[in-house]
Design an enzyme around this catalytic site. Structure first.
Site, PDB file in Angstrom:
ATOM      1  N   ARG A  97       0.799  -1.228   0.000  1.00 43.05           N
ATOM      2  CA  ARG A  97       0.000   0.000   0.000  1.00 43.05           C
ATOM      3  C   ARG A  97       0.834   1.282   0.000  1.00 43.05           C
ATOM      4  O   ARG A  97       0.550   2.196  -0.771  1.00 43.05           O
ATOM      5  CB  ARG A  97      -1.005  -0.009   1.161  1.00 43.05           C
ATOM      6  N   ASP A 126      -6.791  -1.097   4.354  1.00 48.94           N
ATOM      7  CA  ASP A 126      -6.113  -0.513   3.193  1.00 48.94           C
ATOM      8  C   ASP A 126      -6.446   0.961   2.988  1.00 48.94           C
ATOM      9  O   ASP A 126      -5.592   1.755   2.611  1.00 48.94           O
ATOM     10  CB  ASP A 126      -6.430  -1.323   1.931  1.00 48.94           C
TER      11      ASP A 126
HETATM   12  N1  ARG Z   1      -5.819  -8.461   6.218  1.00 48.91           N
HETATM   13  C1  ARG Z   1      -4.746  -8.119   5.349  1.00 48.91           C
HETATM   14  C2  ARG Z   1      -4.224  -6.751   5.655  1.00 48.91           C
HETATM   15  O1  ARG Z   1      -4.917  -5.963   6.251  1.00 48.91           O
HETATM   16  C3  ARG Z   1      -5.116  -8.256   3.904  1.00 48.91           C
HETATM   17  C4  ARG Z   1      -6.144  -7.291   3.399  1.00 48.91           C
HETATM   18  C5  ARG Z   1      -6.653  -7.552   1.984  1.00 48.91           C
HETATM   19  N2  ARG Z   1      -7.247  -8.844   1.912  1.00 48.91           N
HETATM   20  C6  ARG Z   1      -8.044  -9.299   0.941  1.00 48.91           C
HETATM   21  N3  ARG Z   1      -8.401 -10.531   1.017  1.00 48.91           N
HETATM   22  N4  ARG Z   1      -8.464  -8.554  -0.030  1.00 48.91           N
HETATM   23  O2  ARG Z   1      -3.119  -6.424   5.305  1.00 48.91           O
END
Ligand code: ARG
Length: 403
Positions: A97, A126
């Site tokens: 990110r 995110d």
């Molecule tokens: N839980 C993880 C994080 O916060 C992954 C997030 C995205 N997961 C997904 N299955 N789209 O870094």
């Protein structure tokens, strides 16, 4: 008056980010949407994605190969920091990110955009990582997050897109939400929402199920220089290649699956499955090499730093001053983390079976129980007398008090 004139949108080619294009223009009065798709090794074909953005109404569609930068500047420091959120998740999604945020901010500058945008919803980590990273890199830039405000269900989102020529997904859409890059895959939602439900085998792509792994082990020798992996089985490899080759061999043995309930920053517990073959082994081996090359006090002190560092990365504070300060500490500790670690891969487990280093602090003459022993055994007596003094004094006092 629209919310912005020219916007750079983080683009994946999926329904949500595609719908963001007409939505920004129609509902929020944005004049030009420039999309930016970052190649972080997710394995998607990029040309169709580039074209899809244009078909969905983008003025310009950028594709950036950021794989090497991702590995060098984001994954490798995390390996040096043995970064595991809640002691388990090696942050494969979280690390991507801040890099995407940086690419957005750079593109906004190059193209004279007055805002950047992403397709995150309001429930995840995110959105926090994007918004905070963008603010850190350019506090003047507006961040637009249509999916956080539009309140459309999946069906409504697809229907909205169809009005603007965005085709509904051809395949019966998967019940899972998946994020992927060169480091691994994160899988959630659908049947996984019940934490009692065993993950169906179909969700895994990078790791084999134990039933299908080889009966004989493979050994891999990973060479590190200053805490960074540089060789695989004696061969110097460029960063991307090293990760890719290690993913393949580690995944073949079914290693690197994680099934966990984690604490999101926004207060929600979520159940996520990860497959992170190379990254999990690289951290395991790196940690082992540190136990050979760092003094006891640095090793122990660093554990606390690592936990804080992992939380910072998870919680979107990649570009924060505390993170920069911890980086300086971690980099200093890595100056002598050179050497080779041998791992045996078999049936879902990577076992470290050997390590060596020209900076090793392991001294056979001190450690041995054989005749070569150089340790002064008599010196132990005086040491123990002083070491145990506070406890002895406490105990004597307790006795006097009749305890
Ligand atoms: N839980 C993880 C994080 O916060 C992954 C997030 C995205 N997961 C997904 N299955 N789209 O870094």
């Amino acid at each position: 008056m629209g919310r912005a004139k020219r916007v750079v949108l983080a683009y994946s080619g999926g329904v949500d980010t595609s719908v963001c294009i007409p939505y920004l223009k129609q509902e929020w009065g944005v004049e030009e949407v420039i999309t930016l798709a970052a190649d972080l090794g997710q394995g998607d074909e990029l040309e169709p994605i580039r074209q899809k953005a244009l078909d969905s109404g983008a003025t310009e569609s950028l594709v950036v190969d950021a794989r090497e930068q991702f590995v060098l500047e984001y994954a490798f420091p995390a390996i040096q920091g043995n970064a595991l959120y809640e002691n388990r998740y090696p942050l494969s999604t979280a690390l991507a990110r801040p890099l995407i945020a940086k690419l957005l901010v750079d593109a906004a500058k190059d193209y004279g955009a007055d805002a950047v945008a992403h397709g995150c919803t309001g429930k995840g980590n995110d959105q926090v990582r994007f918004d905070v990273a963008i603010a850190a890199l350019n506090p003047e830039l507006n961040v637009l997050a249509p999916a956080r405000e539009w309140g459309m269900s999946r069906e409504q989102t697809i229907a909205y897109g169809e009005r603007f020529g965005i085709a509904a997904p051809v395949k019966k859409s998967s019940p899972y939400s998946i994020d992927r890059n060169i480091l691994g895959r994160s899988i959630e939602a659908g049947p996984l929402e019940d934490p009692w439900t065993e993950p169906p085998e179909e969700i895994y792509l990078m790791t084999r199920s134990i039933a299908n792994t080889p009966d004989l082990p493979d050994y891999v020798d990973i060479g590190y220089e200053k805490g960074i992996p540089v060789t695989l089985n004696g061969q110097s490899l460029a960063p991307i290649l090293l990760i890719e080759q290690l993913n393949a061999i580690v995944g073949t043995h079914g290693i690197g699956r994680i099934d966990m309930v984690e604490n999101r920053l926004v207060g929600i517990k979520s159940r996520e499955i990860y497959e992170v073959p190379a990254l999990s082994v690289l951290i395991q081996a790196h940690r082992d090499l540190e136990s050979l090359t760092l003094t006891a006090d640095v090793t122990h002190y660093k554990r606390g730093i690592e936990e804080t560092y992992s939380q910072l990365v998870y919680n979107g504070l990649w570009y924060s001053p505390l993170k920069a300060a911890l980086d300086a500490f971690i980099q200093k500790t890595q100056e002598r983390v050179d050497g080779l670690v041998r791992i045996k891969l078999l049936k879902g487990t990577g076992t470290i079976v050997g390590r060596q280093s020209h900076t090793s602090l392991y001294d056979t003459d001190l450690a041995t129980y054989g005749a070569e022993d150089t340790f002064d055994h008599k010196a132990a007596e005086g040491f123990i007398y002083v070491w145990g003094m506070p406890t002895r004094v406490w105990s004597e006092k307790s006795r006097q008090m009749g305890g």
